[in-house]
Design a protein around this motif. Sequence first.
Motif, short mmCIF file in Angstrom:
data_model
loop_
_atom_site.label_atom_id
_atom_site.label_comp_id
_atom_site.label_asym_id
_atom_site.label_seq_id
_atom_site.Cartn_x
_atom_site.Cartn_y
_atom_site.Cartn_z
N TYR A 35 0.80 -1.21 0.00
CA TYR A 35 0.00 0.00 0.00
C TYR A 35 0.84 1.27 0.00
O TYR A 35 0.88 1.99 0.97
N THR A 36 1.56 1.53 -1.07
CA THR A 36 2.27 2.82 -1.16
C THR A 36 2.27 3.29 -2.60
O THR A 36 2.22 2.50 -3.54
N LEU A 37 2.37 4.60 -2.74
CA LEU A 37 2.39 5.18 -4.07
C LEU A 37 3.58 4.68 -4.86
O LEU A 37 3.48 4.38 -6.05
N ASP A 38 4.73 4.58 -4.21
CA ASP A 38 5.93 4.17 -4.92
C ASP A 38 5.80 2.78 -5.53
O ASP A 38 6.16 2.57 -6.69
N ASP A 39 5.27 1.86 -4.75
CA ASP A 39 5.12 0.50 -5.27
C ASP A 39 4.15 0.46 -6.43
O ASP A 39 4.37 -0.25 -7.42
N ALA A 40 3.09 1.24 -6.30
CA ALA A 40 2.10 1.25 -7.38
C ALA A 40 2.72 1.83 -8.65
O ALA A 40 2.48 1.33 -9.76
N ARG A 41 3.55 2.84 -8.48
CA ARG A 41 4.19 3.44 -9.66
C ARG A 41 5.10 2.42 -10.34
O ARG A 41 5.15 2.33 -11.57
N GLU A 42 5.80 1.68 -9.53
CA GLU A 42 6.69 0.69 -10.10
C GLU A 42 5.90 -0.35 -10.90
O GLU A 42 6.29 -0.74 -12.01
N ALA A 43 4.76 -0.76 -10.34
CA ALA A 43 3.92 -1.73 -11.03
C ALA A 43 3.46 -1.16 -12.37
O ALA A 43 3.45 -1.85 -13.40
N ALA A 44 3.09 0.11 -12.36
CA ALA A 44 2.62 0.75 -13.59
C ALA A 44 3.75 0.77 -14.63
O ALA A 44 3.53 0.49 -15.81
N ARG A 45 4.93 1.10 -14.17
CA ARG A 45 6.07 1.17 -15.07
C ARG A 45 6.25 -0.19 -15.76
O ARG A 45 6.47 -0.28 -16.96
N TYR A 46 6.11 -1.23 -14.95
CA TYR A 46 6.24 -2.58 -15.49
C TYR A 46 5.16 -2.88 -16.53
O TYR A 46 5.45 -3.30 -17.65
N LEU A 47 3.93 -2.63 -16.15
CA LEU A 47 2.81 -2.96 -17.05
C LEU A 47 2.89 -2.19 -18.37
O LEU A 47 2.65 -2.74 -19.45
N GLY B 196 -6.75 -2.24 -7.02
CA GLY B 196 -7.30 -2.75 -5.76
C GLY B 196 -7.76 -1.67 -4.81
O GLY B 196 -8.59 -1.91 -3.94
N ASN B 197 -7.22 -0.48 -4.97
CA ASN B 197 -7.71 0.65 -4.18
C ASN B 197 -7.26 1.95 -4.82
O ASN B 197 -6.49 1.95 -5.78
N ASP B 198 -7.72 3.05 -4.27
CA ASP B 198 -7.44 4.35 -4.88
C ASP B 198 -5.96 4.72 -4.85
O ASP B 198 -5.44 5.30 -5.80
N VAL B 199 -5.31 4.39 -3.76
CA VAL B 199 -3.90 4.78 -3.66
C VAL B 199 -3.10 4.12 -4.77
O VAL B 199 -2.27 4.76 -5.42
N ILE B 200 -3.38 2.87 -5.00
CA ILE B 200 -2.71 2.18 -6.10
C ILE B 200 -3.04 2.86 -7.43
O ILE B 200 -2.16 3.10 -8.27
N ALA B 201 -4.30 3.21 -7.58
CA ALA B 201 -4.72 3.87 -8.82
C ALA B 201 -3.99 5.20 -9.01
O ALA B 201 -3.58 5.55 -10.13
N TYR B 202 -3.80 5.93 -7.92
CA TYR B 202 -3.07 7.20 -8.02
C TYR B 202 -1.67 6.94 -8.55
O TYR B 202 -1.19 7.66 -9.43
N GLY B 203 -1.04 5.93 -8.01
CA GLY B 203 0.31 5.61 -8.44
C GLY B 203 0.35 5.28 -9.92
O GLY B 203 1.22 5.77 -10.67
N VAL B 204 -0.59 4.47 -10.37
CA VAL B 204 -0.65 4.08 -11.77
C VAL B 204 -0.86 5.30 -12.65
O VAL B 204 -0.18 5.51 -13.66
N LEU B 205 -1.78 6.14 -12.21
CA LEU B 205 -2.10 7.33 -12.97
C LEU B 205 -0.91 8.28 -13.07
O LEU B 205 -0.56 8.77 -14.15
N LEU B 206 -0.28 8.52 -11.93
CA LEU B 206 0.86 9.43 -11.91
C LEU B 206 1.99 8.91 -12.79
O LEU B 206 2.60 9.65 -13.57
N GLU B 207 2.25 7.62 -12.69
CA GLU B 207 3.36 7.05 -13.43
C GLU B 207 3.07 7.06 -14.93
O GLU B 207 3.95 7.32 -15.75
N ALA B 208 1.82 6.76 -15.28
CA ALA B 208 1.45 6.76 -16.69
C ALA B 208 1.70 8.14 -17.29
O ALA B 208 2.34 8.28 -18.33
N GLU B 209 1.21 9.15 -16.61
CA GLU B 209 1.37 10.51 -17.12
C GLU B 209 2.85 10.87 -17.20
O GLU B 209 3.30 11.48 -18.16
N ARG B 210 3.58 10.51 -16.16
CA ARG B 210 5.01 10.86 -16.13
C ARG B 210 5.77 10.15 -17.26
O ARG B 210 6.76 10.66 -17.77
#
Lengths: 346, 346
Positions: free
Chosen positions: B229-241, B254-268
């Motif tokens: 449950y952290t933004l950093d981990d979610a971002r890493e997952a997004a980078r991978y996907l 699975g939850n909003d925090v993860i979604a934030y990470g995915v969203l931020l990483e995608a945009e970045r």
Amino acid sequence: MGLTDAKSVKHGIRAVAARAGVSTASVSRALNNPDAVSPSLRVRIEQAIDALGYIPHAPARILSSRRSRTLGAIVPTIDNTMFARGIASLQHYLSSVGYMLFLTTSGYDLDVELQQARNLISRGVDGLVLRGDCHHEGLRKLLADNAVPFINVGIYQPDRPYPCVGTDNEAGAHRAAAHVIELGHRRIGIVSALQRNNDRASARVAGFRRALTESGLELRSQWHVEVPYTLDDAREAARYLLGLKDRPTAVVCGNDVIAYGVLLEAERSGFSVPRDLSVVGFDDLDWSRHLRPSLTTIYVPTGETWQRAGEYLVRSLAGEQTIMHREIDFSLVVRESTAPPPKSLK
Amino acid sequence: MGLTDAKSVKHGIRAVAARAGVSTASVSRALNNPDAVSPSLRVRIEQAIDALGYIPHAPARILSSRRSRTLGAIVPTIDNTMFARGIASLQHYLSSVGYMLFLTTSGYDLDVELQQARNLISRGVDGLVLRGDCHHEGLRKLLADNAVPFINVGIYQPDRPYPCVGTDNEAGAHRAAAHVIELGHRRIGIVSALQRNNDRASARVAGFRRALTESGLELRSQWHVEVPYTLDDAREAARYLLGLKDRPTAVVCGNDVIAYGVLLEAERSGFSVPRDLSVVGFDDLDWSRHLRPSLTTIYVPTGETWQRAGEYLVRSLAGEQTIMHREIDFSLVVRESTAPPPKSLK
DNA sequence: TGCATATCTGAAAACGGTTACAAACTAGAC
DNA sequence: GTCTAGTTTGTAACCGTTTTCAGATATGCA
């Protein structure tokens, strides 16, 4: 399954004593101070304890010993990353030294805070952790009358006669404002948290002001807005500031949440941060480094602060020497949200 | 200042009784059940109480009455908006009915949870609020042995013999996935929270999967990632996907925090949401509507859920009839982060 | 007025531990 | 073997309330 006495007890320390064939005093000692009892007795008692699944009754223990190994904390709200962090850290530390934490919230209301303090004292807490030094006048009397040690956390006031641990908010705010001044900004807005009953917020405003004054800058009253702790309110404040004919080129904020609001609203209104507007926060919450642009802010070691507060009380209660006023250092973290002002508006 | 008896007492209910010229029994009654005492006595006692600044000693009260009017709650962590909200709401409700809350954290560790439960029972709590139905097996025995009522919150499992209140996470997740399927997505990734010891997380994964299966879509194993449950981990997952040759066009989280990470990483990483990638969250935290683009997610009434949990226990303790399994409705909130998949990748 | 009944009040025994104090051991020195 | 000092254990009072039970007082009615 040996019959013990005429009247056999089912629960409690007496049952354990009976089963182990010792007195309740020995059981108590085995529990609280294992070294005070011979090894042979100790194992017999331990066996009896988990054979019976015995769980000591804390209220009885507190009543009898007049110590609860429990601290109380009163925070304005738990629904705020700052406090959540602090509390988590405090709780973690306390559990590592065998203490528990009783947590209550005051909703920024001094009367409620007083009531909660009464509540916690009634509960038998050994000490109290309070937010800031802005309290109901009855609170000090209450604490004194009941001889309850306490500490004000999140502020640093070496000149006051009360224990405290925290950062110097005035200095931190001064640093934040100085940063944008150094970048060349001359028109600087302030969006602060509500100052009423919030010494942290006021100290930060004071720091902002001092920085401006020292650089000979004017702070127009319409460039200073106070808002509650929500993104929506901060956004509204930003909308107002950016709508002014003579708008500021930089905004220093009372905390990160407010800064997020300002940043989001600026971008949504078509301003680019930091090209058109610089934004500085205070606290350095998680989001600050993730946001785009990431937020320049003052880093405050919240976890450490609260842990130190716990240490202070635990040590005091153990009769150890303690430092009454402890300062926790902040630091400026420069990220993407600040830059020199646009030439046209300079 | 009248001398009372040979041995005059300074504190406690006896002091009040002496000062009011009544027995301790009457003082106790005036405190706990004012109607049981005549008006004249009542005022005399009340005067004595605040003349002396008397504060009842809760531990003694608990010891004697065997009721503490205190509930315990064990959450994985307080440092998480979801739980912070829930706890705040529960605490608010409890204080409105004269109860207190003892809060502890388990850090997602079942052993720690068990230990904390023991701790809370030792403290004399009248009931326990637990997160989910995934517990140490010793916990159920502990609760049964000590006859401590409890409720599992955040899940809805009508087929289990334990009380619970919460949303149907499986159904919610199904709805989230169905949404992107309806938009035309065929390649759907999942970034879930860690499923181990977290029935909420697993139920959501199950819901996602069912939606895919029902629509005849395949879920490639490399399209499913689990993260803490952290933004950093979610971002890493997004980078991978997003780095996969055959990347998904939508990601359900699975939850909003993860979604934030995915969203931020995608945009970045230069992907535009929702043009290049659709993202769906779960929980509808504050940030979801503020973010740019705002997040499509499943709204879960967390505050209500926890308050209901409190109500259940308080009512049970009062001997009232209660509903054992209560479902809390979720709803899909469509915002900016979802759209039909790009033509090229359809 | 007298009597039954309902309402108030108080005395004292719990509640489940801790701890001061005394008693019983143990070991060492003479 | 006796004495002393130190250690271990047990006895019982106490912590500050609640609550049962019984006694006292008020109320209603004939």
